[in-house]
Design a protein around this motif. Structure first.
Motif, short mmCIF file in Angstrom:
data_model
loop_
_atom_site.label_atom_id
_atom_site.label_comp_id
_atom_site.label_asym_id
_atom_site.label_seq_id
_atom_site.Cartn_x
_atom_site.Cartn_y
_atom_site.Cartn_z
N GLN A 1 0.83 -1.21 0.00
CA GLN A 1 0.00 0.00 0.00
C GLN A 1 0.86 1.26 0.00
O GLN A 1 0.59 2.24 0.68
CB GLN A 1 -0.96 -0.01 1.19
N GLY A 2 1.93 1.19 -0.78
CA GLY A 2 2.83 2.32 -0.94
C GLY A 2 3.86 2.45 0.15
O GLY A 2 4.65 3.41 0.14
N GLY A 3 3.92 1.51 1.08
CA GLY A 3 4.85 1.62 2.19
C GLY A 3 6.14 0.85 2.02
O GLY A 3 6.81 0.56 3.01
N LEU A 4 6.52 0.50 0.78
CA LEU A 4 7.74 -0.27 0.58
C LEU A 4 8.97 0.63 0.63
O LEU A 4 8.87 1.86 0.55
CB LEU A 4 7.69 -1.02 -0.74
N ASP A 5 10.11 0.01 0.75
CA ASP A 5 11.39 0.72 0.84
C ASP A 5 11.91 0.95 -0.57
O ASP A 5 12.51 0.06 -1.20
CB ASP A 5 12.38 -0.09 1.66
N THR A 6 11.70 2.15 -1.10
CA THR A 6 12.12 2.46 -2.47
C THR A 6 13.63 2.35 -2.63
O THR A 6 14.12 1.87 -3.65
CB THR A 6 11.65 3.88 -2.84
N PRO B 1 15.36 -0.50 13.07
CA PRO B 1 15.14 -0.35 11.63
C PRO B 1 13.68 -0.55 11.28
O PRO B 1 12.94 -1.23 11.99
CB PRO B 1 16.03 -1.45 11.02
N ILE B 2 13.27 0.05 10.18
CA ILE B 2 11.87 -0.03 9.75
C ILE B 2 11.79 -0.97 8.55
O ILE B 2 12.44 -0.75 7.53
CB ILE B 2 11.34 1.36 9.36
N PHE B 3 11.01 -2.03 8.70
CA PHE B 3 10.86 -3.02 7.64
C PHE B 3 9.50 -2.84 6.97
O PHE B 3 8.48 -2.62 7.64
CB PHE B 3 10.96 -4.44 8.20
N ALA B 4 9.51 -2.91 5.64
CA ALA B 4 8.26 -2.80 4.89
C ALA B 4 7.60 -4.17 4.83
O ALA B 4 8.21 -5.15 4.41
CB ALA B 4 8.55 -2.28 3.47
N SER B 5 6.36 -4.24 5.26
CA SER B 5 5.61 -5.49 5.25
C SER B 5 4.51 -5.44 4.21
O SER B 5 4.19 -4.37 3.66
CB SER B 5 5.01 -5.76 6.63
#
Length: 972
Positions: free
Chosen positions: A161-166, A815-819
């Protein structure tokens, strides 16, 4: 909102791609201006490739294979992380198919068509031809890779939903690009060796195979050192940095040097026409062979030299998943250069979804530890046994040498709960020091576990922590509970502290002076005997750093004496023989005077002091509404109406970065208005809060009166915990003169040299063992994911007192992981339906059982009344006793039959309920699986459509152009 986030992520990626393409365009423009022949060759081959339908077929195959590798494996959805780990694993094999398909025609096609001689007659040198061919193949590959990137990124953007790590995705594809450019250069050698396309394809795959399969060397070489060297020579290790979101100079240098060597070989092969066949032909062969070998040796040496000496190493991920905390880097910098540290990490091939993030983070951090240590001239040798089987030799090594054995966890996977065994542990060794982490729990910061373990084996000594022996019995033992003796197990917090400190029990039967312990921990010190308590107060006054947990009303452990209640002694046998009288205990007010604390409350008839209790009308967990009341104080930074830092003091090292702590029936504490000490509030209540007297709370609990009925005034900002620093006033001088005879002048001198340093927490329930379980497994409760940071707060307080604040910084570095939020939302919705329907089924079951019981009671009620009547008549002598007994026997038999019938019905209802629950769970799992399958299908099929459509258009256009040059008579 989700669509806006997806669009924003795509725009962010397109900007990165645009910058990257502008750099490439600048390089091509430079080539066009300085090497016109090379540019002409590049343009001719590039346009020729995409003017042929075959090019689009290969593009379609490439996109298809990358999509299948990225999204089709079960591990992608099982890990629930928006990464390309599965594609990273299969990418070298895909390249072994796609790259030879590009390079096989670079020179072989020229030979087959006889245009090579024409090409060599151009006013250009051999370098122009080779570099032009190479850049055309690189441009073809770049265009294909960009198309694959956009399709893969779009799928991930929708799933997250757009929250991935570009940054992670861009860097990973940058690594793919470098791999492709290197393999293209090697594949060109095959094309220059033959004029047959098929042979060129096969040779291109064979020449690239050693680099692609080098990572599998450990399966063919029994020598681990040789296997590691071979594995490090392949493309897997340098690409690994890119795959983790790290741009490193060593990886870039590796790919550039290998590609340069391959291009030089191409230069030799195209230039051999100048010297083959001549009188010095054989000599020139050996000459160029020696040159090539010298260049290979130089390349290997340069790669080895730069492998662990990164001039540039940048974590491009947005969540900084491959970065170390500043405190971690300082720790590595302070390591002894002459004392290497060996880390053996064991990770099984099949890890549950809950531990997938921990596994990913552990691997990332271990590799960063190794790189950071090498860059700073330190040695951290990492032996990573990843993907091992439970019964393999590596698993046996882990168990026998390090005590790391498979752990068992109950997990829900593939639609069913199951006990799953896996390995996720590590052993740390330096000299004779050794530390083992048998399991990295997914709720505990991985970097903190690593830093703590490395620091322990590196320093060779731990700081000393003294646990004061009180009613809390943290070290375990026997306590008196009512009329019985009760065995208390060692508190799990002790094991947690033992990983970092040398934990010792302190009975306070002798004085404790500064230097004996780095920090004291006292839980309910008011339960100490008066002499012990006085020594404890003297230790605090002398400047021994102390963490104090004093609770006016302990809830979780009934054997802990409340602050204002007398201590009962002599339980068990002593109570049976008239014992059980009150025991003297310390007066907590002496400690408050030393710490200059103001604790609201009032003295009681026992000449003790009843502290007030804090209340707060805030509960972030609606599912706890039935069990929690206003005395469950959620110290929550996200509470409505609070500014940042109101609940948790963000200016304190202890609470900065924390967001939520639960205190159950805590007290209230504050610093005196005129104090010589510095009082730093750590945790405070919110707007709708206040305090209640101990007596009225106790009465309400005994009579089950709602706590809300006691609330008549609001007093926001009540402090639950406070830190104290500074040199105290002169209040305690007289007490010192009359104090413990064991005190000495030296002790009093030490007290002047060591200022008071303490943390006072008005609650002991925040360290209940349950919070350690929640910390290890935040999903322990079925309906809610707890965010309690109680354990972190306790550890931060102790570390602050022991001057080990680097561990606090490491804990705060998350760290912030994209789920895959889209899948998560589907799962949550499905599980919500399961809970709702299960509750309905349970209600139906209860109603059915209740109805069956009522029917049974109604059926035997008449007979029961008859028996009561006969009993009365029998007592009056109107009927014989035998008639009554017969009726009673009949009633008993009937009642037994009814009970059996009820049991049968109950079992039937249970089976029906369980069957319905299983069915709704199956449907919920089926719904999740359907969504996953739809995503897989769309991710694989949709990206293939555009290149196929363009290929058909190109094919039709070519056929039309061909027909235009043919007469109509020949078409007939």
């Amino acid at each position: 909102m989700a669509l806006d986030n997806v669009t924003s992520a795509l725009i962010s990626l397109l900007i990165m791609d645009l910058v990257f393409l502008l750099v490439l365009v600048a390089v091509v423009a430079l080539l066009a201006g300085t090497k016109k022949a090379a540019f002409a060759v590049m343009k001719r081959n590039f346009v020729g490739y995409f003017s042929n339908p075959t090019g689009y077929v290969f593009l379609c195959i490439f996109v298809f294979l990358t999509s299948v590798a990225a999204f089709w494996p079960y591990e992608f959805f099982n890990s629930n992380l928006a990464t390309l780990d599965q594609l990273n694993y299969w990418y070298p094999l895909i390249m072994l198919v796609f790259i030879p398909a590009i390079t096989m025609s670079i020179w072989a096609e020229e030979k087959r068509q006889g245009t090579d001689e024409l090409l060599l007659t151009l006013p250009a040198d051999d370098f122009d031809i080779v570099i032009g061919k190479y850049m055309s193949a690189a441009a073809i590959f770049t265009a294909s890779l960009l198309f694959s990137q956009l399709s893969t990124f779009t799928t991930l953007a929708i799933l997250t939903q757009g929250g991935l790590d570009t940054g992670l995705i861009f860097t990973t594809y940058l690594g793919y690009w470098f791999v492709g450019l290197t393999m293209i250069a090697i594949g060109m050698i095959a094309s220059f060796l033959t004029g047959n396309l098929t042979v060129g394809f096969i040779l291109g795959a064979l020449f690239n195979a050693p680099l692609a399969f080098a990572s599998l060397a450990d399966s063919i070489s029994p020598n681990r050192a040789i296997a590691q060297w071979i594995a490090g020579s392949g493309i897997a290790r340098p690409f690994d940095d890119f795959g983790r979101g790290v741009i490193s100079s060593s990886s870039v240098i590796y790919f550039i040097l290998v590609a340069a060597v391959a291009l030089y070989v191409c230069m030799i092969l195209i230039g051999r026409r100048h010297w083959t066949g001549g009188k010095d032909g054989s000599g020139m062969v050996w000459h160029y062979l020696a040159r090539t070998l010298a260049l290979v040796v130089f390349t290997v040496g340069a790669v080895l030299a730069f492998r662990n000496q990164d001039v540039v190493r940048h974590d491009a991920t947005e969540g900084k998943v491959s970065s170390l905390a500043g405190a971690t880097k300082d720790l590595i910098q302070n390591l002894d250069a002459d004392r290497p540290i060996v880390v053996d990490a064991f990770i099984s091939s099949d890890v549950p979804e809950l531990y997938a993030k921990t596994r990913y983070e552990l691997i990332n951090l271990l590799k960063e530890f190794r790189s950071e240590a090498s860059k700073r001239g330190r040695t951290i040798e990492v032996n990573l046994y990843d993907g091992i089987e439970l019964f393999s030799e590596e698993a046996a090594l882990a168990a026998e040498r390090f005590g790391i054995e498979p752990v068992e966890r109950m997990v829900r996977e593939k639609g069913a709960f199951q006990q799953k065994q896996f390995i996720l542990g590590a052993a740390f060794k330096s000299g004779l020091q050794k530390v083992t982490v048998p399991i990295f729990e997914y709720g505990i910061p991985t970097e903190y576990e690593l830093v703590r373990s490395i620091n322990t084996v590196a320093s060779g000594a731990k700081k000393r922590l003294g646990l004061v022996t009180t009613d809390a019995r943290l070290m375990g033992g026997v306590v008196t509970a009512g009329m019985q003796m009760q065995r208390v197990e060692k508190h799990p917090l002790v094991d947690e502290l033992s990983k970092q400190y040398e934990v010792e029990e302190v009975d306070m039967n002798s004085p404790v002076t500064p230097g004996m312990f780095d920090v004291l921990v006292a839980v309910q010190p008011s339960s100490l005997s008066p002499p012990q308590f006085e020594r404890f107060v003297d230790a605090v006054k002398a400047g021994v750093p102390t963490a104090i947990f004093e609770d006016p009303l302990p809830v979780g452990r009934s054997y802990i004496t409340p602050t204002g209640r007398p201590k009962q002694g002599g339980g068990g046998m002593a109570a049976m023989f008239g014992g059980g009288q009150q025991e003297p205990k310390g007066d907590i007010r002496q400690l408050w005077d030393v710490l200059e604390l103001d604790v609201p409350g009032q003295p009681n008839m026992n000449q003790l002091y009843d502290s007030k209790l804090a209340w707060q009308a805030h509960n972030p967990y609606p599912n706890l509404a039935e069990s929690a009341n206003e005395l469950w104080v959620f110290i929550d930074e996200n509470q409505q109406g609070l500014r940042e830092g109101d609940a948790m003091n963000d200016e304190s090292r202890i609470t900065s970065g924390l967001s939520q702590v639960l205190a159950i029936m805590p007290g209230v504490v504050d610093g005196k208005s005129e104090s010589s000490l510095n009082h730093i509030p750590l945790m405070s209540t919110g707007e709708n809060s206040g305090s209640l007297s101990y007596t009225e709370v106790e009465q309400a609990l005994n009579t089950r009166q709602p706590i809300s009925q006691l609330i008549n005034s609001v007093q926001p900002g009540r402090h639950i915990a406070i830190a104290i620093e500074g040199k105290g006033g002169d209040e305690g001088d007289d007490a010192d003169d009359q104090g413990d005879a064991e005190s000495t002048d030296d002790d009093q001198a030490d007290a002047k040299d060591h200022p008071i340093r303490a943390v006072y927490v008005a609650d002991t329930d925040l360290m209940l063992p349950d919070f350690l379980l929640i910390r290890a497994d935040p999903n322990a409760a079925q309906d809610v994911r707890f965010q309690f940071q109680n354990v972190t707060f306790i550890l931060n307080a102790i570390d602050w007192l022991a001057d080990q604040t680097q561990f606090i910084d490491v804990r705060n570095h998350e760290p912030i992981f994209a789920s895959l939020k889209m899948i998560d939302s589907v799962k949550d919705q499905a599980m919500g339906d399961v809970r709702l329907r299960s509750k309905e089924f349970q209600n139906d079951y209860d109603a059915a059982v209740r109805e069956a019981e009522e029917k049974m009671q109604s059926e035997i009620q008449s007979l029961q009344k008859e028996i009561e009547k006969l009993t009365k008549q029998s007592q009056d002598g109107k009927i014989p006793t035998s008639v009554l007994r017969e009726k009673q026997t009949t009633f008993a038999m009937m009642q037994e039959a009814q009970q059996r019938a009820l049991a049968v019905k109950t079992q039937k209802f249970e089976r029906q309920r369980d069957k319905k629950v299983q069915e709704i769970e199956r449907l919920a799992d089926q719904k999740v699986t359907e969504i996953q399958n739809k995503v897989k299908t769309a991710a694989v099929v949709l990206p293939c459509i555009p290149p196929l459509v363009i290929g058909v258009i190109v094919f039709a256009s070519r056929r039309l152009r061909e027909r235009e040059t043919i007469t109509k008579a020949r078409l007939k």
